[in-house]
Design a protein around this motif. Structure first.
Motif, PDB file in Angstrom:
ATOM      1  N   GLY A  76       1.462  -1.211   0.249  1.00  0.00           N
ATOM      2  CA  GLY A  76       0.127   0.050   0.057  1.00  0.00           C
ATOM      3  C   GLY A  76       0.807   1.271  -0.013  1.00  0.00           C
ATOM      4  N   GLU A  77       2.147   1.334   0.521  1.00  0.00           N
ATOM      5  CA  GLU A  77       2.835   2.469   0.892  1.00  0.00           C
ATOM      6  C   GLU A  77       3.035   2.500  -0.805  1.00  0.00           C
ATOM      7  OE1 GLU A  77       5.734   1.242   3.755  1.00  0.00           O
ATOM      8  OE2 GLU A  77       4.167   2.390   5.380  1.00  0.00           O
ATOM      9  N   ARG A  78       3.861   1.101  -1.454  1.00  0.00           N
ATOM     10  CA  ARG A  78       4.317   1.547  -2.953  1.00  0.00           C
ATOM     11  C   ARG A  78       3.222   2.168  -3.460  1.00  0.00           C
ATOM     12  NH1 ARG A  78       6.312  -4.598  -2.894  1.00  0.00           N
ATOM     13  NH2 ARG A  78       7.411  -4.086  -1.120  1.00  0.00           N
ATOM     14  N   ASP A  79       1.998   1.888  -3.664  1.00  0.00           N
ATOM     15  CA  ASP A  79       1.414   2.010  -4.212  1.00  0.00           C
ATOM     16  C   ASP A  79       0.938   3.461  -4.246  1.00  0.00           C
ATOM     17  OD1 ASP A  79       1.301  -0.119  -5.283  1.00  0.00           O
ATOM     18  OD2 ASP A  79      -1.014  -0.483  -4.470  1.00  0.00           O
ATOM     19  N   GLU A  80       0.940   4.457  -2.863  1.00  0.00           N
ATOM     20  CA  GLU A  80       0.920   5.617  -2.981  1.00  0.00           C
ATOM     21  C   GLU A  80       1.822   6.530  -3.081  1.00  0.00           C
ATOM     22  OE1 GLU A  80      -1.116   8.763  -0.989  1.00  0.00           O
ATOM     23  OE2 GLU A  80      -2.255   6.324  -1.267  1.00  0.00           O
ATOM     24  N   GLN A  81       3.160   5.696  -3.071  1.00  0.00           N
ATOM     25  CA  GLN A  81       4.368   6.442  -3.639  1.00  0.00           C
ATOM     26  C   GLN A  81       4.187   6.984  -5.209  1.00  0.00           C
ATOM     27  OE1 GLN A  81       8.036   3.704  -2.079  1.00  0.00           O
ATOM     28  NE2 GLN A  81       7.697   5.656   0.031  1.00  0.00           N
ATOM     29  N   LEU A  82       4.052   5.628  -5.290  1.00  0.00           N
ATOM     30  CA  LEU A  82       3.428   5.672  -6.895  1.00  0.00           C
ATOM     31  C   LEU A  82       2.496   6.439  -7.493  1.00  0.00           C
ATOM     32  CD1 LEU A  82       3.926   4.422 -10.118  1.00  0.00           C
ATOM     33  CD2 LEU A  82       2.712   2.941  -9.388  1.00  0.00           C
ATOM     34  N   GLU A  83       1.679   6.859  -6.924  1.00  0.00           N
ATOM     35  CA  GLU A  83       0.043   7.508  -7.170  1.00  0.00           C
ATOM     36  C   GLU A  83       1.088   8.245  -7.423  1.00  0.00           C
ATOM     37  OE1 GLU A  83      -2.826   7.384  -7.943  1.00  0.00           O
ATOM     38  OE2 GLU A  83      -2.187   5.630  -8.630  1.00  0.00           O
ATOM     39  N   MET A  84       1.685   9.176  -5.969  1.00  0.00           N
ATOM     40  CA  MET A  84       1.897  10.175  -6.347  1.00  0.00           C
ATOM     41  C   MET A  84       3.198  10.659  -7.054  1.00  0.00           C
ATOM     42  SD  MET A  84       2.286  10.484  -1.578  1.00  0.00           S
ATOM     43  CE  MET A  84       4.358  10.641  -1.582  1.00  0.00           C
ATOM     44  N   LEU A  85       3.992  10.395  -7.590  1.00  0.00           N
ATOM     45  CA  LEU A  85       4.856  10.006  -8.748  1.00  0.00           C
ATOM     46  C   LEU A  85       4.563  10.887  -9.955  1.00  0.00           C
ATOM     47  CD1 LEU A  85       7.529  10.248  -9.067  1.00  0.00           C
ATOM     48  CD2 LEU A  85       7.646   7.784  -9.741  1.00  0.00           C
ATOM     49  N   ILE A  86       3.134   9.209 -10.355  1.00  0.00           N
ATOM     50  CA  ILE A  86       1.952  10.240 -11.355  1.00  0.00           C
ATOM     51  C   ILE A  86       1.612  11.856 -11.264  1.00  0.00           C
ATOM     52  CG2 ILE A  86       0.132   9.112 -12.367  1.00  0.00           C
ATOM     53  CD1 ILE A  86       1.230   6.179 -11.990  1.00  0.00           C
ATOM     54  N   ASN A  87       1.366  11.621 -10.169  1.00  0.00           N
ATOM     55  CA  ASN A  87       0.583  12.680 -10.624  1.00  0.00           C
ATOM     56  C   ASN A  87       1.266  14.179  -9.611  1.00  0.00           C
ATOM     57  OD1 ASN A  87      -2.335  11.784  -9.642  1.00  0.00           O
ATOM     58  ND2 ASN A  87      -2.142  11.963  -7.777  1.00  0.00           N
ATOM     59  N   ARG A  88       2.639  13.764  -9.782  1.00  0.00           N
ATOM     60  CA  ARG A  88       3.580  15.059  -9.864  1.00  0.00           C
ATOM     61  C   ARG A  88       4.328  14.623 -11.170  1.00  0.00           C
ATOM     62  NH1 ARG A  88       9.487  14.297  -7.599  1.00  0.00           N
ATOM     63  NH2 ARG A  88      10.549  16.156  -7.808  1.00  0.00           N
ATOM     64  N   ALA A  89       4.224  13.892 -12.226  1.00  0.00           N
ATOM     65  CA  ALA A  89       4.364  13.899 -13.139  1.00  0.00           C
ATOM     66  C   ALA A  89       3.200  14.404 -14.209  1.00  0.00           C
ATOM     67  CB  ALA A  89       4.791  13.047 -13.483  1.00  0.00           C
ATOM     68  N   ILE A  90       2.179  14.598 -13.788  1.00  0.00           N
ATOM     69  CA  ILE A  90       1.329  15.258 -14.581  1.00  0.00           C
ATOM     70  C   ILE A  90       1.121  16.070 -14.385  1.00  0.00           C
ATOM     71  CG2 ILE A  90      -1.603  14.993 -14.837  1.00  0.00           C
ATOM     72  CD1 ILE A  90      -1.091  12.314 -14.250  1.00  0.00           C
TER      73      ILE A  90
END
Length: 185
Positions: A76-90
């Motif tokens: 869940g922590e990895r998924d949350e970090q990935l979501e944050m990275l994706i949102n930051r990139a967008i």
């Protein structure tokens, strides 16, 4: 405490009876019941079922599988970090092709995320960087890029995001410049 036992007993009995009616005998057996127990439950009168459901002592045991529990939290922590990275990139202007290459997001998924994040869609070709901007970007990239022994694409992409933030340009420009010089994996 007996209220919790009552709730657990009642919930389990309802689930077992539902599974029995649906023909999911294997699920009932996975809970620890044998064939004889299932036949007995199927034939018990309502009064005895009610006694079982409202028993003042627990006949259901709940245990936490700590190894699985912890693994799910880490994932869940990895998924949350990935979501944050994706949102930051967008937010930093990553193109749909970048989002597909880095994260496997389809154009429609990227467009939906842009709308959800209230990121405006730019029309037409992106504005080109000046020669001075290109040189500044490249000098900084040489400082930020991951070392040769580190070929982690996430680390490289995070360095591109940082560079886009610092230079106040879109990550698409950084991506393009890094690709132009053959630095991207």
């Amino acid at each position: 405490m007996s209220l919790s036992f009552h709730s657990l007993n009642n919930a389990m009995l309802l689930q077992i009876l539902h599974d029995l009616r649906a023909g999911n005998r294997e699920r009932c057996k996975a809970l620890g019941l044998g064939e004889e127990d299932l036949e007995l439950l199927r034939t018990l009168p309502y009064g005895i079922l009610a006694s079982l459901a409202h028993a003042p002592v627990p006949w259901v045991q709940v245990r936490i599988d700590l190894q699985t529990f912890r693994r799910i939290i880490v994932q869940g922590e990895r998924d949350e970090q990935l979501e944050m990275l994706i949102n930051r990139a967008i937010r930093l202007g990553a193109s749909s092709s970048i989002m597909y290459e880095c994260f496997g997001l389809l154009y429609s998924e990227t467009a939906l995320r842009r709308r959800l994040l209230n990121v405006p869609v730019r029309k037409g070709r992106p504005q080109q960087l000046s020669e001075a901007q290109q040189h500044a970007l490249w000098r900084r990239w040489l400082q930020l890029r991951p070392k040769e022994h580190s070929r982690d694409p996430t680390e490289q992409f995070e360095a591109m995001l940082l560079l886009a933030e610092e230079q106040q340009i879109s990550v698409a420009h950084v991506w393009q410049q890094v690709a132009l010089h053959g630095e991207r994996q």
